[in-house]
Scaffold this motif. Structure first.
Motif, PDB file in Angstrom:
ATOM      1  N   ASN A   1     -26.330 -20.282  46.067  1.00 46.63           N
ATOM      2  CA  ASN A   1     -25.191 -19.981  45.193  1.00 46.63           C
ATOM      3  C   ASN A   1     -24.675 -21.218  44.449  1.00 46.63           C
ATOM      4  OD1 ASN A   1     -25.150 -17.245  45.649  1.00 46.63           O
ATOM      5  ND2 ASN A   1     -23.684 -17.375  47.338  1.00 46.63           N
ATOM      6  N   GLN A   2     -25.579 -22.059  44.027  1.00 41.23           N
ATOM      7  CA  GLN A   2     -25.224 -23.244  43.264  1.00 41.23           C
ATOM      8  C   GLN A   2     -25.753 -23.110  41.844  1.00 41.23           C
ATOM      9  OE1 GLN A   2     -23.381 -26.177  44.422  1.00 41.23           O
ATOM     10  NE2 GLN A   2     -22.798 -24.517  45.770  1.00 41.23           N
ATOM     11  N   PRO A   3     -24.981 -22.553  40.932  1.00 42.05           N
ATOM     12  CA  PRO A   3     -25.475 -22.334  39.573  1.00 42.05           C
ATOM     13  C   PRO A   3     -25.551 -23.627  38.785  1.00 42.05           C
ATOM     14  CG  PRO A   3     -23.144 -21.836  39.673  1.00 42.05           C
ATOM     15  CD  PRO A   3     -23.582 -22.117  41.091  1.00 42.05           C
ATOM     16  N   LEU A   4     -26.287 -23.582  37.695  1.00 42.64           N
ATOM     17  CA  LEU A   4     -26.238 -24.660  36.729  1.00 42.64           C
ATOM     18  C   LEU A   4     -25.033 -24.430  35.828  1.00 42.64           C
ATOM     19  CD1 LEU A   4     -29.969 -25.076  35.629  1.00 42.64           C
ATOM     20  CD2 LEU A   4     -28.580 -26.764  36.807  1.00 42.64           C
ATOM     21  N   ILE A   5     -24.215 -25.457  35.675  1.00 45.70           N
ATOM     22  CA  ILE A   5     -23.036 -25.358  34.823  1.00 45.70           C
ATOM     23  C   ILE A   5     -23.396 -25.838  33.420  1.00 45.70           C
ATOM     24  CG2 ILE A   5     -20.644 -26.078  34.494  1.00 45.70           C
ATOM     25  CD1 ILE A   5     -21.112 -24.364  36.995  1.00 45.70           C
ATOM     26  N   LEU A   6     -23.229 -24.964  32.447  1.00 42.74           N
ATOM     27  CA  LEU A   6     -23.476 -25.320  31.055  1.00 42.74           C
ATOM     28  C   LEU A   6     -22.244 -26.008  30.477  1.00 42.74           C
ATOM     29  CD1 LEU A   6     -25.161 -22.017  29.812  1.00 42.74           C
ATOM     30  CD2 LEU A   6     -26.193 -23.935  31.037  1.00 42.74           C
ATOM     31  N   ASP A   7     -22.381 -26.577  29.291  1.00 42.47           N
ATOM     32  CA  ASP A   7     -21.214 -27.170  28.636  1.00 42.47           C
ATOM     33  C   ASP A   7     -20.407 -26.085  27.930  1.00 42.47           C
ATOM     34  OD1 ASP A   7     -22.865 -26.599  26.499  1.00 42.47           O
ATOM     35  OD2 ASP A   7     -23.123 -28.680  25.853  1.00 42.47           O
ATOM     36  N   GLY A   8     -19.447 -26.476  27.133  1.00 38.83           N
ATOM     37  CA  GLY A   8     -18.619 -25.533  26.393  1.00 38.83           C
ATOM     38  C   GLY A   8     -18.918 -25.612  24.907  1.00 38.83           C
ATOM     39  N   GLY A   9     -17.893 -25.359  24.083  1.00 37.08           N
ATOM     40  CA  GLY A   9     -18.070 -25.370  22.648  1.00 37.08           C
ATOM     41  C   GLY A   9     -18.116 -26.792  22.109  1.00 37.08           C
ATOM     42  N   LEU A  10     -19.267 -27.220  21.615  1.00 35.90           N
ATOM     43  CA  LEU A  10     -19.380 -28.572  21.069  1.00 35.90           C
ATOM     44  C   LEU A  10     -18.437 -28.753  19.892  1.00 35.90           C
ATOM     45  CD1 LEU A  10     -20.871 -31.304  21.166  1.00 35.90           C
ATOM     46  CD2 LEU A  10     -22.551 -30.331  19.589  1.00 35.90           C
ATOM     47  N   ALA A  11     -18.383 -27.767  19.007  1.00 41.68           N
ATOM     48  CA  ALA A  11     -17.478 -27.854  17.854  1.00 41.68           C
ATOM     49  C   ALA A  11     -16.022 -27.909  18.305  1.00 41.68           C
ATOM     50  CB  ALA A  11     -17.699 -26.671  16.920  1.00 41.68           C
ATOM     51  N   THR A  12     -15.709 -27.209  19.379  1.00 38.43           N
ATOM     52  CA  THR A  12     -14.345 -27.233  19.912  1.00 38.43           C
ATOM     53  C   THR A  12     -13.954 -28.649  20.307  1.00 38.43           C
ATOM     54  OG1 THR A  12     -14.509 -24.958  20.722  1.00 38.43           O
ATOM     55  CG2 THR A  12     -12.857 -26.370  21.767  1.00 38.43           C
ATOM     56  N   GLU A  13     -14.852 -29.354  20.978  1.00 35.39           N
ATOM     57  CA  GLU A  13     -14.570 -30.724  21.396  1.00 35.39           C
ATOM     58  C   GLU A  13     -14.546 -31.670  20.201  1.00 35.39           C
ATOM     59  OE1 GLU A  13     -13.815 -34.136  23.690  1.00 35.39           O
ATOM     60  OE2 GLU A  13     -13.330 -32.006  23.855  1.00 35.39           O
ATOM     61  N   LEU A  14     -15.409 -31.453  19.219  1.00 35.64           N
ATOM     62  CA  LEU A  14     -15.401 -32.295  18.028  1.00 35.64           C
ATOM     63  C   LEU A  14     -14.096 -32.128  17.256  1.00 35.64           C
ATOM     64  CD1 LEU A  14     -19.084 -31.733  16.876  1.00 35.64           C
ATOM     65  CD2 LEU A  14     -18.103 -33.902  17.657  1.00 35.64           C
TER      66      LEU A  14
ATOM     67  N   LEU B   1     -14.373 -29.166  10.705  1.00 34.95           N
ATOM     68  CA  LEU B   1     -15.677 -28.539  10.564  1.00 34.95           C
ATOM     69  C   LEU B   1     -15.641 -27.210   9.830  1.00 34.95           C
ATOM     70  CD1 LEU B   1     -17.006 -29.071  14.220  1.00 34.95           C
ATOM     71  CD2 LEU B   1     -17.524 -30.468  12.226  1.00 34.95           C
ATOM     72  N   GLN B   2     -14.526 -26.500   9.886  1.00 37.68           N
ATOM     73  CA  GLN B   2     -14.464 -25.155   9.342  1.00 37.68           C
ATOM     74  C   GLN B   2     -14.784 -25.148   7.850  1.00 37.68           C
ATOM     75  OE1 GLN B   2     -14.301 -22.611  11.219  1.00 37.68           O
ATOM     76  NE2 GLN B   2     -13.798 -23.707  13.111  1.00 37.68           N
ATOM     77  N   GLY B   3     -15.622 -24.180   7.463  1.00 35.52           N
ATOM     78  CA  GLY B   3     -15.989 -24.031   6.066  1.00 35.52           C
ATOM     79  C   GLY B   3     -17.225 -24.809   5.666  1.00 35.52           C
ATOM     80  N   ASP B   4     -17.694 -25.703   6.514  1.00 33.76           N
ATOM     81  CA  ASP B   4     -18.877 -26.486   6.201  1.00 33.76           C
ATOM     82  C   ASP B   4     -20.124 -25.657   6.502  1.00 33.76           C
ATOM     83  OD1 ASP B   4     -21.037 -28.335   6.149  1.00 33.76           O
ATOM     84  OD2 ASP B   4     -19.686 -29.981   6.638  1.00 33.76           O
ATOM     85  N   PRO B   5     -21.021 -25.463   5.529  1.00 33.63           N
ATOM     86  CA  PRO B   5     -22.223 -24.657   5.787  1.00 33.63           C
ATOM     87  C   PRO B   5     -23.147 -25.252   6.841  1.00 33.63           C
ATOM     88  CG  PRO B   5     -22.369 -25.761   3.660  1.00 33.63           C
ATOM     89  CD  PRO B   5     -20.953 -25.932   4.141  1.00 33.63           C
ATOM     90  N   LEU B   6     -22.975 -26.535   7.147  1.00 33.63           N
ATOM     91  CA  LEU B   6     -23.780 -27.170   8.191  1.00 33.63           C
ATOM     92  C   LEU B   6     -23.027 -27.293   9.507  1.00 33.63           C
ATOM     93  CD1 LEU B   6     -25.520 -30.030   6.184  1.00 33.63           C
ATOM     94  CD2 LEU B   6     -26.513 -27.875   6.928  1.00 33.63           C
ATOM     95  N   TRP B   7     -21.725 -27.035   9.477  1.00 32.08           N
ATOM     96  CA  TRP B   7     -20.871 -27.080  10.659  1.00 32.08           C
ATOM     97  C   TRP B   7     -21.075 -28.425  11.358  1.00 32.08           C
ATOM     98  CZ3 TRP B   7     -21.164 -23.753  15.674  1.00 32.08           C
ATOM     99  CH2 TRP B   7     -19.875 -23.507  16.163  1.00 32.08           C
ATOM    100  N   SER B   8     -21.196 -28.451  12.663  1.00 34.29           N
ATOM    101  CA  SER B   8     -21.289 -29.728  13.375  1.00 34.29           C
ATOM    102  C   SER B   8     -22.591 -30.461  13.101  1.00 34.29           C
ATOM    103  CB  SER B   8     -21.126 -29.505  14.879  1.00 34.29           C
ATOM    104  OG  SER B   8     -22.078 -28.574  15.358  1.00 34.29           O
ATOM    105  N   ALA B   9     -23.610 -29.782  12.572  1.00 31.19           N
ATOM    106  CA  ALA B   9     -24.889 -30.425  12.303  1.00 31.19           C
ATOM    107  C   ALA B   9     -24.773 -31.524  11.255  1.00 31.19           C
ATOM    108  CB  ALA B   9     -25.922 -29.389  11.862  1.00 31.19           C
ATOM    109  N   ARG B  10     -23.790 -31.452  10.369  1.00 25.47           N
ATOM    110  CA  ARG B  10     -23.626 -32.500   9.361  1.00 25.47           C
ATOM    111  C   ARG B  10     -23.369 -33.860  10.026  1.00 25.47           C
ATOM    112  NH1 ARG B  10     -22.695 -32.491   3.984  1.00 25.47           N
ATOM    113  NH2 ARG B  10     -22.350 -30.234   3.976  1.00 25.47           N
TER     114      ARG B  10
END
Length: 329
Positions: free
Chosen positions: A12-25, A32-41
């Protein structure tokens, strides 16, 4: 990889994923909002911000971090950044390199001798994310596309992420059953690559294009390279019903992957809004998902490092991630 994932479920030891990268940025003050590349830019304009965002999730206990390539594509970089095809490929690969640099720093500074090195998942978003017209939430674009066209679109992105050394590929927020089928077929062209397939869903039974979630699970079962299938970026309240609907279909060689958003609703004019009736949180529901067979659990939009820290403490307590990380070795 998949067999080891299933072999160690009993602890019962799951792998913990991260959260929203854009949220942290965005928490760092980056717009980031409105950018067609979003966080990738930021792969070109501010790679250090991406490193720091990854590092924040690692310090909070994430066993897997996901690259800033969800909305990245070679045509997208060429169109919106006026770069060459070669430069676009390098930018895509840099998403993996930045994540691995953050992992290296974390392992070095934490001196966690018993903790397995966190993993890097190369993010591949849906074709609709490139279109930047809202169709990534409906999957409507796939109706007029052939499976071969979708495979042709995704092939360069997967190739770059795999070549850069991603530990596995995260097919994320896929709204279309046809696109899911294309990705599962395409994965065979990269026989040494493992992946998970995560769908976006409109309710407790259907993915965003209206196809039954059960059909997506059946498609996932065709692959020997998928370690997990599941859902992301939906309300936490939908997850239990979705997993229940297909529980009897899940291959014994796979687990569920679950990383919903905060339960808030996105409005194009007003941004994130809390629904009239508050949704149950990831923290409250995570043990239910674990019992249903989800062993890759994290968050998506509006889920930050503090939430991931709470989730890890809730699901894993003081245990190290060594046993769970071994499942994906």
């Amino acid at each position: 990889m998949a067999s080891r994932l299933r072999a160690d479920m009993a602890d019962n030891q799951p792998l913990i994923l991260d959260g929203g990268l854009a949220t942290e940025l965005e928490a760092q003050g980056i717009h980031l909002q409105g950018d067609p590349l979003w966080s990738a830019r930021l792969l070109q304009t501010n790679p250090q911000a991406i490193r720091e965002a990854h590092y924040s999730f690692l310090r909070s206990g994430a066993d897997v971090i996901t690259t800033a390539t969800y909305q990245a594509s070679i045509p997208g970089f060429i169109t919106h950044m006026d770069v060459s095809s070669e430069c676009a490929r390098e930018l895509l690969m840099s998403g993996v390199h930045l994540a691995k640099e953050s992992v290296k720093r974390f392992v070095s500074e934490s001196r966690a001798t018993e903790q397995k090195c966190p993993l890097v998942a190369g993010s591949v978003g849906p074709y609709g994310a490139f279109l930047h017209n809202g169709s990534e939430y409906t999957g409507e674009y796939a109706e007029k596309m052939r499976i071969e066209e979708l495979k042709e679109w995704h092939r360069p992105q997967i190739g770059c992420l795999a070549a850069a050394g991603a530990d596995l590929i995260a097919f994320e927020t896929i709204p279309s059953i046809k696109e899911a089928e294309a990705l599962v077929e395409l994965l065979r062209e990269f026989p040494n690559t493992k992946a998970w397939l995560s769908l976006s869903c409109k309710d407790g039974r259907c993915i965003s294009d209206g196809s039954p979630f059960t059909d997506a699970v059946k498609i996932a079962n065709r692959s020997l390279q998928l370690v997990a299938v599941g859902v992301n970026c939906c309300s936490p309240a939908l997850v239990e019903q979705l997993l229940d609907s297909a529980g009897s279909l899940l291959s014994p060689d796979m687990s569920w992957v679950v990383y919903p958003n905060s339960g808030e609703e996105w409005d194009t004019e007003q941004g994130w809004m809390t629904p009239g009736k508050a949704s149950a949180s990831i923290l409250e529901l995570s043990h239910t998902w674990l019992k249903q067979g989800a062993f890759l659990i994290g968050g998506c939009c509006r889920i930050g490092p503090a939430h991931i820290k709470e989730l890890r403490q809730h699901l894993k307590g003081s245990c190290t991630s060594a046993a769970s990380a071994e499942r994906l070795d």
